[in-house]
Structure formats: C-alpha cells, structure tokens
Design a protein around this motif. Structure first.
Motif, PDB file in Angstrom:
ATOM      1  N   MET A  95       1.095  -1.091  -0.031  1.00  0.00           N
ATOM      2  CA  MET A  95      -0.068  -0.226  -0.140  1.00  0.00           C
ATOM      3  C   MET A  95       0.675   1.197   0.297  1.00  0.00           C
ATOM      4  N   LYS A  96       0.674   2.065  -0.790  1.00  0.00           N
ATOM      5  CA  LYS A  96       1.050   3.702  -1.437  1.00  0.00           C
ATOM      6  C   LYS A  96       1.124   4.394   0.000  1.00  0.00           C
ATOM      7  N   LYS A  97       2.236   4.740   0.650  1.00  0.00           N
ATOM      8  CA  LYS A  97       1.894   5.751   1.830  1.00  0.00           C
ATOM      9  C   LYS A  97       2.399   6.953   1.390  1.00  0.00           C
ATOM     10  N   ILE A  98       1.335   7.796   2.027  1.00  0.00           N
ATOM     11  CA  ILE A  98       0.572   8.397   1.763  1.00  0.00           C
ATOM     12  C   ILE A  98       1.825   9.952   2.484  1.00  0.00           C
ATOM     13  N   PHE A  99       2.104  10.871   1.600  1.00  0.00           N
ATOM     14  CA  PHE A  99       2.454  12.017   2.386  1.00  0.00           C
ATOM     15  C   PHE A  99       1.902  13.029   2.368  1.00  0.00           C
ATOM     16  N   LEU A 100       1.680  13.660   3.343  1.00  0.00           N
ATOM     17  CA  LEU A 100       0.252  15.015   3.414  1.00  0.00           C
ATOM     18  C   LEU A 100       1.156  16.121   3.781  1.00  0.00           C
ATOM     19  N   SER A 101       1.012  17.108   2.609  1.00  0.00           N
ATOM     20  CA  SER A 101       1.805  18.235   2.558  1.00  0.00           C
ATOM     21  C   SER A 101       0.727  19.776   1.970  1.00  0.00           C
ATOM     22  N   LEU A 102       1.084  20.498   2.517  1.00  0.00           N
ATOM     23  CA  LEU A 102      -0.215  21.743   2.715  1.00  0.00           C
ATOM     24  C   LEU A 102       0.190  22.207   0.916  1.00  0.00           C
ATOM     25  N   LEU A 103       1.977  22.332   0.602  1.00  0.00           N
ATOM     26  CA  LEU A 103       2.166  22.740  -0.270  1.00  0.00           C
ATOM     27  C   LEU A 103       2.533  24.013  -1.100  1.00  0.00           C
ATOM     28  N   VAL A 104       2.122  24.810   0.412  1.00  0.00           N
ATOM     29  CA  VAL A 104       2.200  25.965  -0.013  1.00  0.00           C
ATOM     30  C   VAL A 104       2.764  26.840   0.557  1.00  0.00           C
ATOM     31  N   CYS A 105       4.064  26.640  -0.153  1.00  0.00           N
ATOM     32  CA  CYS A 105       5.002  27.625   0.363  1.00  0.00           C
ATOM     33  C   CYS A 105       4.924  29.355   0.538  1.00  0.00           C
ATOM     34  N   LEU A 106       3.842  29.560   0.848  1.00  0.00           N
ATOM     35  CA  LEU A 106       3.846  31.265   0.541  1.00  0.00           C
ATOM     36  C   LEU A 106       3.363  31.435   1.264  1.00  0.00           C
ATOM     37  N   LEU A 107       2.691  31.687   1.364  1.00  0.00           N
ATOM     38  CA  LEU A 107       1.900  33.058   3.030  1.00  0.00           C
ATOM     39  C   LEU A 107      -0.006  32.933   4.220  1.00  0.00           C
ATOM     40  N   GLY A 108       0.034  32.072   3.080  1.00  0.00           N
ATOM     41  CA  GLY A 108      -1.371  32.133   3.547  1.00  0.00           C
ATOM     42  C   GLY A 108      -1.989  31.260   2.462  1.00  0.00           C
ATOM     43  N   THR A 109      -3.492  30.786   3.202  1.00  0.00           N
ATOM     44  CA  THR A 109      -4.766  30.572   1.850  1.00  0.00           C
ATOM     45  C   THR A 109      -4.641  31.270   0.985  1.00  0.00           C
ATOM     46  N   MET A 110      -5.291  32.422   1.334  1.00  0.00           N
ATOM     47  CA  MET A 110      -5.915  33.327  -0.130  1.00  0.00           C
ATOM     48  C   MET A 110      -5.448  34.079  -0.873  1.00  0.00           C
ATOM     49  N   ALA A 111      -5.692  34.098  -2.142  1.00  0.00           N
ATOM     50  CA  ALA A 111      -5.456  34.301  -3.254  1.00  0.00           C
ATOM     51  C   ALA A 111      -4.567  35.726  -3.408  1.00  0.00           C
ATOM     52  N   THR A 120      14.009  15.899  -0.885  1.00  0.00           N
ATOM     53  CA  THR A 120      12.695  17.581  -1.326  1.00  0.00           C
ATOM     54  C   THR A 120      14.446  18.407  -0.221  1.00  0.00           C
ATOM     55  N   TYR A 121      13.685  19.795  -0.494  1.00  0.00           N
ATOM     56  CA  TYR A 121      15.121  20.736  -0.196  1.00  0.00           C
ATOM     57  C   TYR A 121      14.143  21.455   0.736  1.00  0.00           C
ATOM     58  N   ALA A 122      15.325  22.286   1.552  1.00  0.00           N
ATOM     59  CA  ALA A 122      14.662  22.819   2.766  1.00  0.00           C
ATOM     60  C   ALA A 122      14.348  24.139   2.346  1.00  0.00           C
ATOM     61  N   VAL A 123      12.736  25.197   2.102  1.00  0.00           N
ATOM     62  CA  VAL A 123      12.378  26.025   1.821  1.00  0.00           C
ATOM     63  C   VAL A 123      12.218  26.460   2.890  1.00  0.00           C
ATOM     64  N   LEU A 124      12.162  27.840   2.830  1.00  0.00           N
ATOM     65  CA  LEU A 124      11.890  29.345   4.302  1.00  0.00           C
ATOM     66  C   LEU A 124      11.037  30.627   3.000  1.00  0.00           C
ATOM     67  N   GLY A 125       9.885  30.412   3.582  1.00  0.00           N
ATOM     68  CA  GLY A 125       9.086  31.195   2.611  1.00  0.00           C
ATOM     69  C   GLY A 125       9.622  31.195   1.235  1.00  0.00           C
ATOM     70  N   GLN A 126      10.607  32.150   0.193  1.00  0.00           N
ATOM     71  CA  GLN A 126      10.408  31.669  -1.243  1.00  0.00           C
ATOM     72  C   GLN A 126      12.126  31.822  -1.640  1.00  0.00           C
ATOM     73  N   MET A 127      12.692  31.268  -0.955  1.00  0.00           N
ATOM     74  CA  MET A 127      13.743  30.787  -1.290  1.00  0.00           C
ATOM     75  C   MET A 127      14.334  29.309  -0.542  1.00  0.00           C
ATOM     76  N   ASN A 128      15.433  28.823  -1.035  1.00  0.00           N
ATOM     77  CA  ASN A 128      15.229  27.751  -0.164  1.00  0.00           C
ATOM     78  C   ASN A 128      16.651  27.501  -0.149  1.00  0.00           C
ATOM     79  N   GLU A 129      17.540  26.013   0.041  1.00  0.00           N
ATOM     80  CA  GLU A 129      18.399  25.889   0.829  1.00  0.00           C
ATOM     81  C   GLU A 129      19.470  26.177  -0.191  1.00  0.00           C
ATOM     82  N   PHE A 130      19.779  26.298  -0.878  1.00  0.00           N
ATOM     83  CA  PHE A 130      20.473  26.285  -2.366  1.00  0.00           C
ATOM     84  C   PHE A 130      20.352  28.275  -2.141  1.00  0.00           C
TER      85      PHE A 130
END
Length: 551
Positions: free
Chosen positions: A1-17, A85-95
C-alpha cells in the motif's frame, strides 16, 4: 500500500489569493556587490501574512504528494513525491534559489473551468523550490510538471533567481479542452534590472537562443491554433497573444513597473504613454529590462519599494484625491462611479493591501548558508523595517510564524497585526503622523543593513568549524532581530497614540513629554487642517463657515 505523504504544498504566506503583487529583479552585475535580488510585494485584500518553513526530506518510493490549491485550500490531485526535497523558507530554498510571482490573468477562455487534476501556481512554486537547486533547473521542473499533470491557474509571471542568474517565466493554461500550459522564460542580462506587476511583460523573444530563452514547444503554435497570432515566429509576442493590454493592465500594473524603472533608468518619460492606459495599442512598448544608470544596492531596492509615484505624472498626493492629510493610500476598490461615469484610483507600488514583502538577496561568493537572505516584513512596503532571515535557519520567528495568529485572530505577538495597528493609525493623518513612523523605520533599517557584514563574518568563522554552530548562530540572529523589531514597533504604536491622541499633538522636549512645573503635560498643539485643505474648504463652501462681522 502506498504511503501517503501529506503536505499543504503552500510555500507562500497563507491560503488567500495574492491577486495584486509586484516583483523587482536585479542582475548580479547591476548590483553594487555582485548579489542578485528579486522582490515580492504580496498584495491581497484581507490576507494574513506569515512566513513558512519546510525542512529538507528524503522520500521512500511510492510516497504521494497531495496537491491542494494554495489560494482556495481545495484538493486538486496527487502526484508522486520526489526522492528528495530541499529545505524551503518562505520564497527561498537552502541553495539560495528564490521564486516569486504576480498573477496577470490573461485570456479568460484559457482559465481552467474544472481545476481538479492540475497543479496550481502556489504549489508549482513550492515544487520548484523543493526540487531544484538553480533557476534553470527550477524552470524545467515547473515546465515538466505542468506538461505531465496539467495547470490549474490563470496567467502567471514568475521571478526565478539564484546567485548567478535572474529569469522571468510566464505561463498560462490551455483551457479545459487541452492539458498542460504554454510558457516562456527569458533570462534577464546580468547588468540589467526587470520588473512585473500583474501584466504579462514578455513580448518578443528568440526561441533559438537556448542560453537565454526556455519555452514550451507549442508556445507559438498554440497561439496560432487559437487564432491569437498569425504572423512570423520572429514577430510573436507572448504578452500580445495571451494577455492583450487594456487600460487596467497598463495603468494599474505596468505603471508600477515603470515607476520601479524610473528610480534607476534615465529617459523613462519615453514610456509614459505606454503605461498611462490612454494609448493602448498605439504607444511604444516598454522593454522587459533596462540597464540601470548606476549600481544598485539593497538600500536602493528597499527605498524603491516605498514608492507612491512621487514626482511623476501619476503623483496623486498633490491633488484632492489624497484627502485632507495628503495620504499616500487610496481606498479600494480601484474604480468607482459618479453620476454614471467611471473613475479610478492610482495603484502605486506601496499599497495598504500588502500582507507582506520579501526581498531575496543571493550572493554567489558566500556559502549557501550565509549567502541567501530573505529580507522580510509584514504589512505594506513603506511602513515596515525589513528584518534579515538567513536561508539556513531551522525555525521561524514567533512574530512571523503562521501559527501565532491568522486573519481572524489578533495577537500582540504577531508582527502582522502590530504593524497593521501602527500603519492603520497613521493612514488617516498621514502627513502629520508618518514622519514619526519613518524615523523609527529608517533607524531600524539602517541598523540591520550596517550590521550584516559583521554577522556574515561571524557566521563564516563558525561555518569553518562546524555547520551546525553556524546555522544555530544565524537562526538565533534572525529570530532575535525579528522579535526585537516587534517590540520596537509596539513602542512606536504606544508613542503614536500618546503623541497624536484626539487629533492634537502632544509636545516633547529632549525626547520626553514636556511637563508643567506641577507634573502634567503642557497644553497640546492644535494644528487643525493643513493650509491646502483650508483653501479647499473656503472655495467649496463660500461664506458658510466664515466668521461674521470681520473688518
């Protein structure tokens, strides 16, 4: 059975447009130090601004990524997770890779009527940051993802940058009858600056220039198929085909871009006709990028974000539109009606609708842990001091954390709410109160800018010994600086309410409230209306408020 990896996937600032944003880009040879920069004012009505952190991770075969629309929180689809997957802080990643955006909308028939099954733009940005190390790699990652899984958004302009290159990538879907998206990415020359603000900015481009142009194979052929273009490939304009200009796209969007350029480029009056919205289709097109008239540093970029069209043909603080106290902030909506006729407000770079602002600083000569810095601030660009957040840190300052408060929960621990408290006290009496805000803003900003070299040097010494110690040091510095800013802003708010309470001005002497011999405040100053508005009242009301029996 596939393992489900739950993520909000929103590396932004909220849930509004974020429907009304602005990006500014600076190439490494256009900056004083050799750093690259991109910025992001996240303008949206009611959005709560915060800073998110996603740690790096390894993923087992079969793990699934749950794609949830970053604007609506609506589930779209699942896709396979990347092995790493690489670390992400706001709009920038670790590289030091950074990705930012503005929405241009474009042709409505290309919007997805049924978005399920595709990838939305916030998720696309996050996937790019988590799966790529360079700007070029991120562009290919994003392009490949929409080709494979489809695109569930309106037209978007992305700023994609690393310590060596800055790019603008523009994308729009194909409507529900076709899978995927059409897109083009253009590298901005190293000695140039660029900007975009909710209108497609890429016009002609050379598909044969593989070093500086990356695009979907059908970016032109799809336009021909849809009847958007019928000329030679060399004459194809992405903007004209997929986001035809109108008054609002030029006056509300491209004028912001023009104003950024106007700080650093000579002769920008040449393009006033292009951005004033009164000459749609008949004026000379403003180029995607310019070579600035001087080298630009971080302080210049911050100052440009304070812009309200001062001293330009679009300066609205010189007339009645700015109100009694020459406010730089106009109420929404942008347009309104009077006696059946439609009128509009200007939309400058700095507007009260901003939830937060990013300025990404990327430096190739430093290790990634030290070279990448997000200068972050809640609220709008003119009313904040940006604090440095190094890309290697492993926790978010409490005052910026998404869990501290939200759009319907106030907290004195939240930079968003404290800074909005200060700015919203200031807006109604802008000309009287803003100088006090500006003084604190500039004091803090200068401090943070001046101490960066010393912080970098200390971090490099620690990094030479142990990467963990370096990260701990930069984490503590980033967190403490943000929290200290919050405390100073609380003091500022307290000062404003005491200084300007009840529309008078309390007197000070040597930095303290001026007191009588009996220990109470001396009589306040009562400045009343500014002279310009007094003249307006007299003109508009005639003798109604004139004191009678004057000789």
């Amino acid at each position: 059975m596939k393992k489900i990896f739950l993520s909000l996937l929103v590396c932004l600032l909220g849930t509004m447009a974020a429907q009304a944003c602005t990006n500014f880009l600076v190439g490494k040879n256009a900056s004083k130090t050799g750093a690259t920069f991109i910025s992001y004012t996240m303008d949206s009505y009611g959005m709560y601004g915060s800073l998110k952190y996603y740690p790096a991770a390894k993923h087992a075969p079969g793990e699934i990524r749950r794609i949830v629309d970053g604007d609506t929180n609506h589930y779209l689809r699942d896709i396979p997770e990347a092995p790493e997957t690489y670390a992400v802080l706001g709009q920038m990643n670790e590289f030091q890779l950074s990705i930012m955006e503005t929405t241009f909308g474009g042709r409505e028939e290309l919007y997805p009527k049924n978005p399920e099954g595709g990838i939305d733009y916030p998720s696309l940005m996050c996937l790019g940051l988590q799966r790529a190390k360079t700007a070029r790699e991120a562009i290919h990652v994003m392009g490949d993802l929409v080709a494979k899984y489809g695109y569930s958004g309106e037209g978007e302009s992305f700023s994609v940058a690393d310590p060596n290159e800055i790019w603008i990538m523009e994308i729009i879907g194909k409507g529900d009858e076709a899978k995927g998206a059409v897109w083009v990415a253009v590298r901005i020359p190293d000695d140039c600056i660029a900007a975009h603000a909710n209108q497609s900015r890429i016009h002609k481009f050379n598909m044969k220039d593989k070093e500086n142009v990356i695009c979907s194979k059908d970016v032109i052929s799809f336009a021909r198929e849809k009847g958007y273009f019928s000329g030679k490939d060399a004459d194809f304009s992405f903007a004209d085909a997929y986001s035809p200009a109108d008054f609002s796209s030029q006056r509300f969007c491209d004028a912001r871009v023009w104003s950024f350029f106007n700080h650093f480029v000579d002769g920008m009056e040449r393009y006033v006709d292009f951005v004033d919205g009164m000459h749609v289709g008949t004026s000379e097109v403003m180029p995607l990028y310019f070579k600035p008239n001087r080298k630009i540093d971080l302080a210049d970029i911050i100052e440009a974000h304070h812009d309200h069209y001062e001293g330009t043909p679009f300066d609205f603080q010189k007339d009645v539109n700015s109100g009694v106290y020459q406010s730089a902030y106009l109420p929404s909506p942008l347009t309104y009606e009077v006696n059946g006729k439609k009128y509009f407000n200007e939309r400058p770079i700095s507007t009260q609708q901003s939830a937060c602002v990013f300025i990404a600083q990327m430096r190739s000569w430093l290790p990634n842990e030290i070279g990448g810095v997000l200068w972050f601030g809640n609220d709008e660009p003119n009313m904040i001091a940006y604090t440095p957040i190094y890309c290697c840190i492993d926790r978010v300052p409490e005052c910026y954390d998404e869990n501290t408060a939200n759009d319907h929960t106030f907290s004195w621990k939240s930079a968003f709410w404290v800074e909005n408290w200060v700015s919203n006290m200031t807006y109604p009496r802008y000309s009287v109160m803003f100088p006090a805000v500006k003084a604190v803003r500039d004091e803090l900003q200068q401090k943070y800018l001046l101490e960066q070299a010393d912080i970098d040097a200390q971090a490099q010494k620690l990094l030479a010994q142990n990467v963990t110690d370096c990260r701990k040091f930069l984490t503590e510095y980033s967190v403490n600086t943000a929290q200290q800013m919050l405390e100073r802003w609380k003091e500022l708010g307290t000062y404003l309410i005491m200084k300007f309470n009840d529309q008078v001005v309390k007197k000070e002497k040597d930095g303290k409230w001026e007191l009588t011999e009996d220990g109470i405040c001396v009589s306040t100053e009562r400045p009343g209306y500014p002279e310009q508005y007094r003249q307006t009242i007299a003109k508009e009301t005639g003798d109604r408020y004139m004191v009678p029996n004057q000789k």
